[in-house]
Design a protein around this motif. Structure first.
Motif, mmCIF file in Angstrom:
data_model
loop_
_atom_site.group_PDB
_atom_site.id
_atom_site.type_symbol
_atom_site.label_atom_id
_atom_site.label_comp_id
_atom_site.label_asym_id
_atom_site.label_seq_id
_atom_site.Cartn_x
_atom_site.Cartn_y
_atom_site.Cartn_z
ATOM 1 N N GLY A 137 125.065 53.158 50.938
ATOM 2 C CA GLY A 137 124.621 54.138 49.953
ATOM 3 C C GLY A 137 125.642 55.220 49.678
ATOM 4 N N VAL A 138 126.207 55.790 50.747
ATOM 5 C CA VAL A 138 127.170 56.877 50.582
ATOM 6 C C VAL A 138 128.433 56.386 49.895
ATOM 7 N N SER A 139 128.837 55.148 50.188
ATOM 8 C CA SER A 139 130.036 54.585 49.569
ATOM 9 C C SER A 139 129.809 54.313 48.087
ATOM 10 N N VAL A 140 128.678 53.724 47.751
ATOM 11 C CA VAL A 140 128.386 53.403 46.348
ATOM 12 C C VAL A 140 128.313 54.675 45.512
ATOM 13 N N TYR A 141 127.634 55.702 46.052
ATOM 14 C CA TYR A 141 127.516 56.964 45.310
ATOM 15 C C TYR A 141 128.889 57.551 44.995
ATOM 16 N N HIS A 142 129.739 57.657 46.011
ATOM 17 C CA HIS A 142 131.046 58.284 45.806
ATOM 18 C C HIS A 142 131.996 57.387 45.016
ATOM 19 N N SER A 350 131.098 64.481 59.697
ATOM 20 C CA SER A 350 130.631 64.914 58.381
ATOM 21 C C SER A 350 129.108 64.911 58.326
ATOM 22 N N ALA A 351 128.581 65.665 57.361
ATOM 23 C CA ALA A 351 127.135 65.745 57.188
ATOM 24 C C ALA A 351 126.588 64.390 56.746
ATOM 25 N N LYS A 352 125.286 64.228 56.900
ATOM 26 C CA LYS A 352 124.645 62.974 56.520
ATOM 27 C C LYS A 352 124.801 62.747 55.024
ATOM 28 N N PHE A 353 125.129 61.527 54.632
ATOM 29 C CA PHE A 353 125.369 61.109 53.256
ATOM 30 C C PHE A 353 126.593 61.804 52.664
ATOM 31 N N ALA A 354 127.525 62.181 53.521
ATOM 32 C CA ALA A 354 128.793 62.746 53.052
ATOM 33 C C ALA A 354 129.929 61.884 53.579
ATOM 34 N N LEU A 355 131.021 61.858 52.839
ATOM 35 C CA LEU A 355 132.186 61.112 53.282
ATOM 36 C C LEU A 355 132.859 61.796 54.458
#
Length: 441
Positions: A137-142, A350-355
């Motif tokens: 999820g985090v990768s797709v978003y960024h 890093s914070a949750k859902f952050a790179l």
């Protein structure tokens, strides 16, 4: 009757009074410490503004204010993820609006620079990244947010950003950025008022987690009151307030790069504002004399920030990440390690859902995207410089300084590698710049 009411409402939404309204609403929510609720309130405001006015730029200020409030909701992924379903009507409303008001797609000279960067971001990590990592999820978003998603945003803004009721960008956008900067100042000053007893006790800068983010917004907003001072000289005082807020934010990047940008803003008004040139010269000289006279007393206030700049312990994490970036580049020099690489969390959690950012844009580029990324980002830089070079004016110089400010902050922070709000704001700045007259035409 109904049509007249809608017309009046559209006129209000396009006015400075609407900007003042949403600014005051954000201030009230901040005082009440209702930032989480404020995010949802402003999401509704953005959608209603867009639906009623049909103007993308008019909805920009509430969007910027929403993101500023989000800064105080650090590490709140678990809070917001519970309300994921609210994104459905919001996104549906946006899609409905743009389908209803569809136009022939328009793009300017920035298109190919953004397209190449999008390709580099998408290809980041090829050869070393695993599928589960790449499609997390985090990768797709960024990856989408920094890549082809931002390319789509650029095309949408290029197509739909237009003058509202004959009001040029050179008047509306600076006012929005001034209100954004004023809200950033309000957030900082409110923090000091809430913790005034501690300030009196330590007689120095107060710490708060969101200092770098709010300083980045302030740096982006800083040039605009100087631009508006060409017609109303009182805006110069607001520019001084913005700079003071940067200094007391406690952000090291804000102190260093904010000072650089402040001096560039003074230079810009001296070059472009011929009407007030003598007054601006006197003001600049007075500021330099005041800074020289008060430097000893000021150092007491800013001592902590200055010591943090030169402290190895304070910079150990960043230095470690820069070293890792070089190693990550060497491990996959063509495409880098990709955005979803979290092998450096042993240095920085890093914070949750952050790179797991490298906290420096040049190192982020080589570490995440390799040689391909370096070439594509360099091409984009050349394109952006060319856009400005062919449209030079006080307004475009102001947009340029705002972009330069966030780029400077990105040397020591994630900055432009945050799709929202920073990269989105940069994209909007260049769309506005591209819509100015081209000297070659």
């Amino acid at each position: 009757m109904a049509s007249r009411a809608v017309k009046n409402l559209r006129t209000y939404i396009g006015s400075v009074y609407y900007m003042l309204t949403v600014f005051l609403l954000a201030c009230v929510l901040t005082v009440l410490r209702a930032e989480v609720a404020g995010v949802f309130v402003f999401a509704a405001v953005i959608l209603l503004t867009l639906m009623i006015s049909g103007d993308v730029l008019t909805s920009a200020l509430p969007f910027f204010l929403l993101n500023a409030m989000l800064f105080k909701c650090h590490d709140s992924y678990d809070v917001f993820v519970r309300y994921w379903w609210l994104a459905v009507p919001f996104v549906s409303g946006l899609v409905f609006h743009f389908i209803r008001s569809r136009k022939k797609l328009v793009a300017g000279p920035s298109l190919w620079g953004i397209a190449l960067v999008s390709a580099a971001v998408t290809l980041g990590g090829v050869g070393v990244i695993t599928a589960p990592e790449y499609f997390s999820g985090v990768s797709v978003y960024h990856t989408l947010g920094l890549g082809f998603g931002m390319l789509a945003v650029y095309i949408i803004l290029s197509t739909h950003m237009s003058e509202h009721d004959g009001q040029p960008f050179s008047e509306r956008l600076p006012l929005m950025m001034v209100f954004l900067g004023a809200f950033a100042c309000f957030m900082i000053f409110a923090h000091y008022i809430e913790n005034f007893s501690m300030f009196l006790r330590i007689r120095g800068i107060l710490d708060f987690q969101w200092r770098n983010n709010v300083s980045t917004l302030l740096i982006m907003a800083l040039p605009f009151p100087f631009y508006l001072s060409r017609k109303r000289f009182g805006f110069m005082g607001l520019g001084l307030v913005f700079y003071f807020a940067l200094l007391i934010s406690g952000s090291r990047g804000g102190l260093i790069f904010g000072t650089v940008e402040f001096l560039l803003c003074l230079l810009a008004v001296l070059v472009y504002d011929k009407k007030h040139r003598r007054l601006n010269l006197l003001l600049s000289a007075a500021l330099l004399v005041a800074a020289a006279v008060s430097i000893g007393n000021s150092f007491v206030l800013f001592d902590k920030t200055v010591r943090r700049i030169f402290s190895f312990k304070e910079n150990e994490i960043r230095l470690g990440l820069l070293t890792r970036a070089i190693g990550d580049f060497q491990s996959n020099p063509v495409f880098g390690r990709g955005l979803a690489y979290f092998g450096n969390r042993d240095i920085h959690e890093s914070a949750k859902f952050a790179l797991c950012w490298y906290h420096s844009s040049p190192f982020q580029i080589i570490g995440s995207f390799g040689i391909v990324g370096a070439v594509c980002f360099l091409f984009q830089l050349v394109v952006r410089l060319a856009v400005f070079a062919t449209r030079k004016s006080f307004f475009t110089a102001t947009l340029f300084l705002s972009w330069a400010g966030v780029e400077m902050m990105s040397l020591v922070n994630p900055g432009i590698f945050c799709p929202l709000p920073y990269l989105f704001m940069v994209t909007m700045l260049f769309v506005a710049m591209e819509k100015q007259p081209d000297a070659r035409s």
